[in-house]
Design an enzyme around this catalytic site. Sequence first.
Site, PDB file in Angstrom:
ATOM      1  N   HIS A 144      -7.756   1.895   1.321  1.00 36.20           N
ATOM      2  CA  HIS A 144      -7.763   1.524   2.747  1.00 36.20           C
ATOM      3  C   HIS A 144      -8.378   2.486   3.602  1.00 36.20           C
ATOM      4  O   HIS A 144      -7.906   2.833   4.669  1.00 36.20           O
ATOM      5  CB  HIS A 144      -6.230   1.256   3.118  1.00 36.20           C
ATOM      6  CG  HIS A 144      -6.094   0.283   4.412  1.00 36.20           C
ATOM      7  ND1 HIS A 144      -4.939  -0.425   4.914  1.00 36.20           N
ATOM      8  CD2 HIS A 144      -7.014   0.157   5.399  1.00 36.20           C
ATOM      9  CE1 HIS A 144      -5.354  -1.033   5.878  1.00 36.20           C
ATOM     10  NE2 HIS A 144      -6.622  -0.712   6.272  1.00 36.20           N
ATOM     11  N   GLU A 180       0.770  -1.196   0.094  1.00 39.88           N
ATOM     12  CA  GLU A 180      -0.051  -0.099   0.108  1.00 39.88           C
ATOM     13  C   GLU A 180       0.932   1.329   0.031  1.00 39.88           C
ATOM     14  O   GLU A 180       1.619   1.384   0.791  1.00 39.88           O
ATOM     15  CB  GLU A 180      -1.023  -0.065   0.977  1.00 39.88           C
ATOM     16  CG  GLU A 180      -1.929  -1.042   1.225  1.00 39.88           C
ATOM     17  CD  GLU A 180      -3.037  -1.205   2.284  1.00 39.88           C
ATOM     18  OE1 GLU A 180      -3.067  -0.499   3.091  1.00 39.88           O
ATOM     19  OE2 GLU A 180      -3.915  -2.007   2.078  1.00 39.88           O
TER      20      GLU A 180
HETATM   21  N1  LIG Z   1     -10.142  -1.930   5.803  1.00 48.39           N
HETATM   22  C1  LIG Z   1      -9.700  -1.435   7.021  1.00 48.39           C
HETATM   23  O1  LIG Z   1      -9.353  -0.291   7.148  1.00 48.39           O
HETATM   24  C2  LIG Z   1      -9.764  -2.430   8.313  1.00 48.39           C
HETATM   25  C3  LIG Z   1     -10.198  -1.642   9.644  1.00 48.39           C
HETATM   26  C4  LIG Z   1     -10.114  -2.606  10.690  1.00 48.39           C
HETATM   27  C5  LIG Z   1      -9.860  -4.002  10.465  1.00 48.39           C
HETATM   28  N2  LIG Z   1      -9.546  -4.379   9.304  1.00 48.39           N
HETATM   29  C6  LIG Z   1      -9.248  -5.896   9.483  1.00 48.39           C
HETATM   30  O2  LIG Z   1     -10.202  -6.642   9.465  1.00 48.39           O
HETATM   31  C7  LIG Z   1     -10.104  -7.983   9.938  1.00 48.39           C
HETATM   32  C8  LIG Z   1     -11.203  -8.282  10.939  1.00 48.39           C
HETATM   33  O3  LIG Z   1     -11.081  -7.540  12.141  1.00 48.39           O
HETATM   34  P1  LIG Z   1     -11.914  -7.904  13.285  1.00 48.39           P
HETATM   35  O4  LIG Z   1     -11.968  -6.473  14.173  1.00 48.39           O
HETATM   36  O5  LIG Z   1     -13.209  -8.347  12.903  1.00 48.39           O
HETATM   37  O6  LIG Z   1     -10.806  -8.819  13.945  1.00 48.39           O
HETATM   38  P2  LIG Z   1     -11.482  -9.970  14.921  1.00 48.39           P
HETATM   39  O7  LIG Z   1     -10.252 -10.396  15.690  1.00 48.39           O
HETATM   40  O8  LIG Z   1     -12.546  -9.334  15.920  1.00 48.39           O
HETATM   41  O9  LIG Z   1     -11.827 -10.875  14.141  1.00 48.39           O
HETATM   42  C9  LIG Z   1     -11.099 -11.789  13.313  1.00 48.39           C
HETATM   43  C10 LIG Z   1     -11.678 -13.293  13.070  1.00 48.39           C
HETATM   44  O10 LIG Z   1     -10.707 -13.985  12.176  1.00 48.39           O
HETATM   45  C11 LIG Z   1     -10.818 -15.404  12.504  1.00 48.39           C
HETATM   46  N3  LIG Z   1      -9.864 -16.287  11.925  1.00 48.39           N
HETATM   47  C12 LIG Z   1      -8.665 -16.409  12.346  1.00 48.39           C
HETATM   48  N4  LIG Z   1      -7.929 -17.314  11.348  1.00 48.39           N
HETATM   49  C13 LIG Z   1      -8.883 -17.511  10.674  1.00 48.39           C
HETATM   50  C14 LIG Z   1      -8.922 -18.493   9.588  1.00 48.39           C
HETATM   51  N5  LIG Z   1      -7.823 -19.188   9.091  1.00 48.39           N
HETATM   52  N6  LIG Z   1     -10.239 -18.552   8.741  1.00 48.39           N
HETATM   53  C15 LIG Z   1     -11.412 -17.814   9.098  1.00 48.39           C
HETATM   54  N7  LIG Z   1     -11.384 -17.052  10.078  1.00 48.39           N
HETATM   55  C16 LIG Z   1     -10.377 -17.062  10.837  1.00 48.39           C
HETATM   56  C17 LIG Z   1     -10.681 -15.154  14.093  1.00 48.39           C
HETATM   57  O11 LIG Z   1     -11.442 -16.392  14.716  1.00 48.39           O
HETATM   58  C18 LIG Z   1     -11.586 -13.944  14.482  1.00 48.39           C
HETATM   59  O12 LIG Z   1     -12.915 -14.454  14.764  1.00 48.39           O
HETATM   60  C19 LIG Z   1      -8.442  -7.771  10.431  1.00 48.39           C
HETATM   61  O13 LIG Z   1      -7.608  -8.414   9.534  1.00 48.39           O
HETATM   62  C20 LIG Z   1      -8.432  -6.319  10.284  1.00 48.39           C
HETATM   63  O14 LIG Z   1      -6.812  -6.123  10.060  1.00 48.39           O
HETATM   64  C21 LIG Z   1      -9.422  -3.695   8.154  1.00 48.39           C
END
Ligand SMILES: NC(=O)c1ccc[n+]([C@@H]2O[C@H](COP(=O)([O-])OP(=O)(O)OC[C@H]3O[C@@H](n4cnc5c(N)ncnc54)[C@H](O)[C@@H]3O)[C@@H](O)[C@H]2O)c1
Length: 317
Positions: free
Chosen positions: A283, A265
Amino acid sequence: MSVRVLIATRSFGSTSPKPWDVLAQAGFETIRADLTQKMTEERLIALLDDVDGAIIGAMPMTARVFEGAPKLKVVSTHGVGFDHVDLEAAARHGVIVANCPGANDQAVADLAIGLMVCLARQVVPANRDLRNGEWKNYQGNELWKKTLGLIGLGRIGRAVARRAGGFDMNVLAYDPFVDARQAEAAGTRPASFDEVISSADYLSLHLVLNDQTRNIIGKKELERMKPSAFLINTARGGLVDEDALYTALEAGKLAGAALDVFSEEPPLEQGLLYLPNVVATPHIGAHSKEAIERVGVLAAQNVVQALQTGEPVFRVV
Ligand SMILES: NC(=O)c1ccc[n+]([C@@H]2O[C@H](COP(=O)([O-])OP(=O)(O)OC[C@H]3O[C@@H](n4cnc5c(N)ncnc54)[C@H](O)[C@@H]3O)[C@@H](O)[C@H]2O)c1
């Protein structure tokens, strides 16, 4: 000697004074990194030289960076993800790493659903063509009663599932760390990875990026998806093999993709951005004014609490 905190993220406190107030009330001095140029390891090391804490954006916190920051005691990410932080190196150097879960899930879920609608109704090409003086007849798809596949059913996945309920979508979820009862309580039907990717009309990624999940959507998985399906990635770019996605989209093996995140990015490989069936955003998933305030306050509280008590609000390591 005053406690010094480096702010190395553009959005910290940009929509509200509250995050700054948390640090000021603790009597901490803040130093703002110049983020107009790309952050290199050398620049980051120089900035961290004499600070006790740091609030960081998506820049890589490598072993070399921790080595070069002898005074640093705590780093809080300005968000949920911490895949850019070398956790082992942090632990080796006695640096606490904290993050901000639950502060931006609503914002990301809004964007994921918004991108689905954009893809389904071809909002982006329709807008572009109209601006170019073309009044065309676009025929899209509905979300109503379609199958939404969620990979990852954490905070954001659940927030997306709640919204999908409003579209009467049939929501399938794959998350090996969430039990069936929790998945059902979130309004989803738990399913295998294979079932989710092969049945989804809309496949939305909401899992963490780590060594096990990198390229979880590659050539093989894209081939198993319906040719009429759309992929939405608001999680992390590294979850999708971008070359395989480009090939699948160009060959019509997938109807379209919406990408808020990229393996690099800004993206080095621009080809994907110019495909007509791709909607891309830089992003911005977490960038609602409300979420920026909540994340900023939590990141500031992480740093204050860690430096005052040895324990942040949300510790990663
Ligand atoms: N686009 C953006 O600006 C932005 C902002 C916030 C978060 N995110 C990303 O979104 C994602 C999710 O965030 P969140 O707050 O829900 O996190 P979270 O930790 O609440 O949820 C993540 C989930 O992924 C699951 N997981 C782990 N390994 C896995 C696998 N192999 N297969 C399926 N599921 C699996 C976990 O069990 C968990 O329930 C993160 O990667 C975070 O980096 C992106």
